[in-house]
Design an enzyme around this catalytic site. Structure first.
Site, short mmCIF file in Angstrom:
data_model
loop_
_atom_site.label_atom_id
_atom_site.label_comp_id
_atom_site.label_asym_id
_atom_site.label_seq_id
_atom_site.Cartn_x
_atom_site.Cartn_y
_atom_site.Cartn_z
N GLN A 85 90.39 25.57 -0.21
CA GLN A 85 91.21 24.59 0.36
C GLN A 85 92.97 25.35 0.18
O GLN A 85 93.17 26.06 -0.77
CB GLN A 85 92.03 24.12 -0.43
CG GLN A 85 92.61 22.62 0.43
CD GLN A 85 91.79 22.02 0.77
OE1 GLN A 85 91.39 21.96 1.36
NE2 GLN A 85 92.66 22.04 3.26
N ASP A 116 83.59 28.06 5.43
CA ASP A 116 84.93 27.58 5.93
C ASP A 116 84.54 28.97 7.30
O ASP A 116 85.33 29.41 7.70
CB ASP A 116 85.78 28.08 5.10
CG ASP A 116 86.70 27.07 4.78
OD1 ASP A 116 85.96 25.80 5.74
OD2 ASP A 116 87.54 26.95 4.17
N LYS A 159 86.27 15.73 0.85
CA LYS A 159 84.85 16.33 1.52
C LYS A 159 84.11 15.53 0.19
O LYS A 159 82.83 15.59 0.64
CB LYS A 159 85.47 17.63 0.72
CG LYS A 159 86.07 18.23 2.39
CD LYS A 159 86.80 19.78 2.61
CE LYS A 159 87.81 20.16 3.55
NZ LYS A 159 88.76 21.02 3.14
#
Ligand code: NAP
Length: 296
Positions: free
Chosen positions: A98, A121, A54
């Site tokens: 994450q 997200d 990322k």
């Protein structure tokens, strides 16, 4: 490359090109560089690899990125304090924590603490609620948004189709089913959500015009579960042992690819199907967050 293959890598590249062009405009017109913070707790090698990819993608697209790698024993209070700092940081427009988090930290608590306007997200309850309501001002989780883009850009007619979504997780199955059932263009599908308690799974799958497999069971979907001419989207990414490879494993999807691809009109490979779309949609969401931030 087989003609019925949906090339997720190429479609993700189209999206990246659009994102790069929009970032250039945002910088030129408003002097804003989109910024993404990725937070990793602990030392899971797979998660480390995701986080690093990322970071590299941000650099490639011209975004600012911050990578925070915290010790595995980080407490929930410590992580909440870091999230609070990121919520106030004006150079950061998107925050991604994450998963999975270590057992001492509740994912629900952490996701709810992220500013919904930076929740790229799409896991904050406000954004989950907006998706359920069909309110397009919220953020949609990246993998489901990627599945939708794959269908749109491959010109698959979703409207009126029977879509079977195998899996009902918060990250993939449930949001895919919501996106495709909305009363909006490129949706309007009749959606069936199947899961581990579903009866007659093979029959349900066979009734699908579009089958989305997101269960995490290698090669679960067999050719006899797929109707001739169906579109098959394989979200699964499973590591299976393979001593013939350098790493000792290979990646496989939830679909038994070779025989199913003989029946499907279109099918995504693993890797190179849905996977590249997830990061493309993350970058797209971060750009959207930055664009909206300049308008507040
Ligand atoms: P998950 O949270 O474990 O959810 C799995 C879902 O599948 C659950 O709803 C479960 O049913 C259902 N299920 C499991 N075994 C089943 C069976 N034998 N028959 C019918 N249903 C079954 O998994 P996830 O996070 O959604 O991920 C699914 C797959 O997608 C994994 O391979 C994951 O690695 C992959 N993935 C890929 C990406 C990407 O970027 N391409 C992103 C995220 C995930 P219950 O609800 O009844 O337990």
């Amino acid at each position: 490359m087989s003609t019925n293959l949906i090339n997720g890598k190429a479609i993700a590249e189209q999206i990246h090109a659009e994102t790069i062009a929009a970032i250039v405009r945002l910088k030129a017109e408003r002097n804003i560089t989109p910024g993404l913070a990725v937070v990793l707790v602990g030392d899971n090698p797979a998660s480390r690899a995701y986080v690093s990819s990322k970071d590299k993608m941000c650099a490639r697209l011209g975004m600012h990125s911050v990578r925070l790698i915290l010790p595995g024993l980080t407490t929930e209070a410590q992580l909440l304090s870091i999230i609070s700092d990121l919520n106030f940081d004006r150079t950061i427009h998107g925050i991604l924590v994450q998963a999975p988090l270590p057992a001492q930290i509740s994912e629900e608590v952490i996701f709810a603490a992220i500013d919904p306007a930076k929740d790229v997200d799409g896991f904050h309850p406000l954004n989950v609620g907006k998706l359920a309501l069909g309110d397009e001002t919220g953020f949609v989780p990246c993998t489901p948004a990627g599945v939708h883009q794959l269908l749109i850009r491959s010109k698959v007619k979703v409207e009126g189709a029977h879509v079977v979504v195998l899996g009902r997780s918060r990250i993939v199955g449930r949001p895919v089913s919501l996106i495709l059932s909305h009363k909006t263009p490129n949706a309007n599908a009749t959606v069936t959500v199947a899961h581990s308690r579903s009866r007659d799974l093979a029959d349900i799958c066979r009734s699908a015009d579009i089958l989305v497999a997101a269960i995490g069971v290698p090669q679960f979907v067999k050719a006899e579960m797929v109707r001739d001419g169906a579109v098959v989207i394989d979200v699964g990414i499973n590591r299976v042992e393979d001593k013939t490879t350098e790493k000792g494993y290979r990646l496989t999807g939830d679909v038994d690819f070779a025989p199913v691809s003989q029946k499907a009109s279109l099918i995504t490979p693993v890797p190179g199907g849905v996977g590249p779309m997830t990061i493309a949609m993350l970058m797209h969401n971060t750009l959207r967050a930055a664009t909206a931030a300049t308008q507040r």
